[in-house]
Motif scaffolding. Structure first.
Motif, PDB file in Angstrom:
ATOM      1  N   GLN A   1       1.751 -11.656  -4.922  1.00 35.18           N
ATOM      2  CA  GLN A   1       2.537 -11.224  -5.903  1.00 35.18           C
ATOM      3  C   GLN A   1       2.628  -9.798  -6.597  1.00 35.18           C
ATOM      4  O   GLN A   1       3.579  -9.195  -6.930  1.00 35.18           O
ATOM      5  N   ASN A   2       1.460  -9.251  -6.236  1.00 35.60           N
ATOM      6  CA  ASN A   2       1.249  -7.893  -6.690  1.00 35.60           C
ATOM      7  C   ASN A   2      -0.007  -7.391  -6.177  1.00 35.60           C
ATOM      8  O   ASN A   2      -0.579  -7.948  -4.978  1.00 35.60           O
ATOM      9  N   ASP A   3      -0.191  -6.109  -6.417  1.00 36.58           N
ATOM     10  CA  ASP A   3      -1.575  -5.596  -5.712  1.00 36.58           C
ATOM     11  C   ASP A   3      -2.597  -5.519  -6.625  1.00 36.58           C
ATOM     12  O   ASP A   3      -3.440  -4.765  -6.432  1.00 36.58           O
ATOM     13  N   SER A   4      -2.601  -6.319  -7.480  1.00 36.82           N
ATOM     14  CA  SER A   4      -3.941  -6.764  -8.375  1.00 36.82           C
ATOM     15  C   SER A   4      -5.156  -7.213  -7.506  1.00 36.82           C
ATOM     16  O   SER A   4      -4.979  -8.307  -6.888  1.00 36.82           O
TER      17      SER A   4
ATOM     18  N   SER B   1      -3.965 -15.815  -8.052  1.00 33.64           N
ATOM     19  CA  SER B   1      -2.577 -15.466  -7.419  1.00 33.64           C
ATOM     20  C   SER B   1      -2.738 -15.398  -6.137  1.00 33.64           C
ATOM     21  O   SER B   1      -1.572 -15.105  -5.195  1.00 33.64           O
TER      22      SER B   1
ATOM     23  N   ILE C   1       5.492  -5.806   0.976  1.00 38.62           N
ATOM     24  CA  ILE C   1       5.052  -5.731  -0.457  1.00 38.62           C
ATOM     25  C   ILE C   1       3.729  -4.795  -0.169  1.00 38.62           C
ATOM     26  O   ILE C   1       3.090  -4.665   0.972  1.00 38.62           O
ATOM     27  N   ASN C   2       3.295  -4.333  -1.460  1.00 38.19           N
ATOM     28  CA  ASN C   2       2.213  -3.491  -1.705  1.00 38.19           C
ATOM     29  C   ASN C   2       1.178  -4.931  -2.129  1.00 38.19           C
ATOM     30  O   ASN C   2       1.394  -5.681  -3.103  1.00 38.19           O
ATOM     31  N   GLY C   3      -0.050  -5.298  -1.557  1.00 37.94           N
ATOM     32  CA  GLY C   3      -0.757  -6.311  -1.809  1.00 37.94           C
ATOM     33  C   GLY C   3      -2.176  -6.125  -1.340  1.00 37.94           C
ATOM     34  O   GLY C   3      -2.706  -5.167  -1.011  1.00 37.94           O
TER      35      GLY C   3
ATOM     36  N   SER D   1      -5.585  -1.878  -1.920  1.00 39.70           N
ATOM     37  CA  SER D   1      -4.282  -2.032  -1.653  1.00 39.70           C
ATOM     38  C   SER D   1      -3.788  -1.640  -0.446  1.00 39.70           C
ATOM     39  O   SER D   1      -3.884  -0.564  -0.224  1.00 39.70           O
TER      40      SER D   1
END
Length: 267
Positions: free
Chosen positions: A158-161, A173, A233-235, A115
């Motif tokens: 979208q997120n840091d997954s 994603s 963003i965290n990605g 991340s």
């Protein structure tokens, strides 16, 4: 009398201080402070275990699933020598055509970064190459080919997954928000020593133009930048080894990745 004058002096001093405070420029309070970021890093993949410990994820979404995964050197022994090696191991990460168990399946092998705080202008730099094998067909034993290889760079905004990758041809994603878009050999051209018609499995004719567009068979540098974000963003970014009609009876030999750098604009 002295006490009265002292009282007036103190009152005037306090009033003056308050007046100065009210005139002070406090617009900085409404402006977001500069982003303090430590996302810049270099990954040399001297060992895959160390890379995983630093937050890298290895995910095989090939259809049907095969036994191979991203590993030290791609296979044992390594597919080729590393671009940069600081130890006694293979010194790079690689993957091969056995990612799918089918003779001609879909290879979708994901190598997902740790991340990071992403901003427009951040750079992704890496080196990659493919594996070439000799003796393509009996009537041209001097030729070598990589049977076509392909690599893409994707970003999860979208997120840091790391787990939200799709099966088969789906990317889940992850989207392509880089400039330029990195899709090495999107037409899945084969590399050959020289132009010619290679009839194995009804293979296409290889021209000087298609060979030039094929996956590089020597370590080659690629770079791109993050773009299109509305805010930091965290990605995560990801490398995807992706081929159709691939496997032990179709496309693909194997590729390697080495010396990956993520350079934040806030470095």
């Amino acid at each position: 009398m002295k006490l009265y004058l002292l009282h007036k002096i103190i009152v005037a001093s306090i009033a003056g201080t308050l007046a100065l405070s009210s005139c002070k420029d406090d617009r900085y309070l409404a402006t977001p402070p500069p982003i303090v970021d430590h996302s810049s890093f270099t990954e040399s993949f001297d060992t895959v275990d160390a890379a995983i410990a630093r937050g890298w994820h290895i995910i095989n979404k090939s259809v049907p699933l095969g036994p191979s995964v991203w590993r030290d050197g791609g296979t044992i022994p390594a597919l080729f020598s590393a671009y940069s090696n600081k130890g006694s191991n293979a010194g790079f990460i690689g993957v091969d055509f056995l990612s799918t168990s089918a003779p001609k399946g879909i290879i979708s092998q994901w190598l997902v970064s740790p991340s990071v705080l992403m901003q427009n202008g951040d750079q992704i730099i890496f080196y990659t190459r493919s594996h070439k094998v000799p003796g393509y067909v009996d009537d041209n034993p001097l030729d070598s080919s990589d049977f076509a290889n392909r690599l893409q760079v994707w970003v999860n905004t979208q997120n840091d997954s790391a787990e939200l990758v799709g099966n088969g041809e789906s990317t889940g994603s992850f989207t392509q928000v880089t400039d330029p878009v990195i899709d090495i050999n999107p037409n899945q051209y084969e590399w050959h020593n020289s132009p010619g018609t290679y009839p194995i499995d009804g293979g296409p004719q290889s021209t000087a133009e298609t060979i030039a567009q094929a996956f590089p068979t020597g370590w080659t540098k690629f770079e791109t930048k993050i773009t299109g974000l509305t805010q930091p963003i965290n990605g995560r970014f990801a490398f995807r080894y992706f081929l159709t009609e691939a496997g032990n009876g179709g496309r693909g030999t194997g590729i390697g990745i080495d010396e990956v750098r993520y350079i934040s604009i806030s470095k």
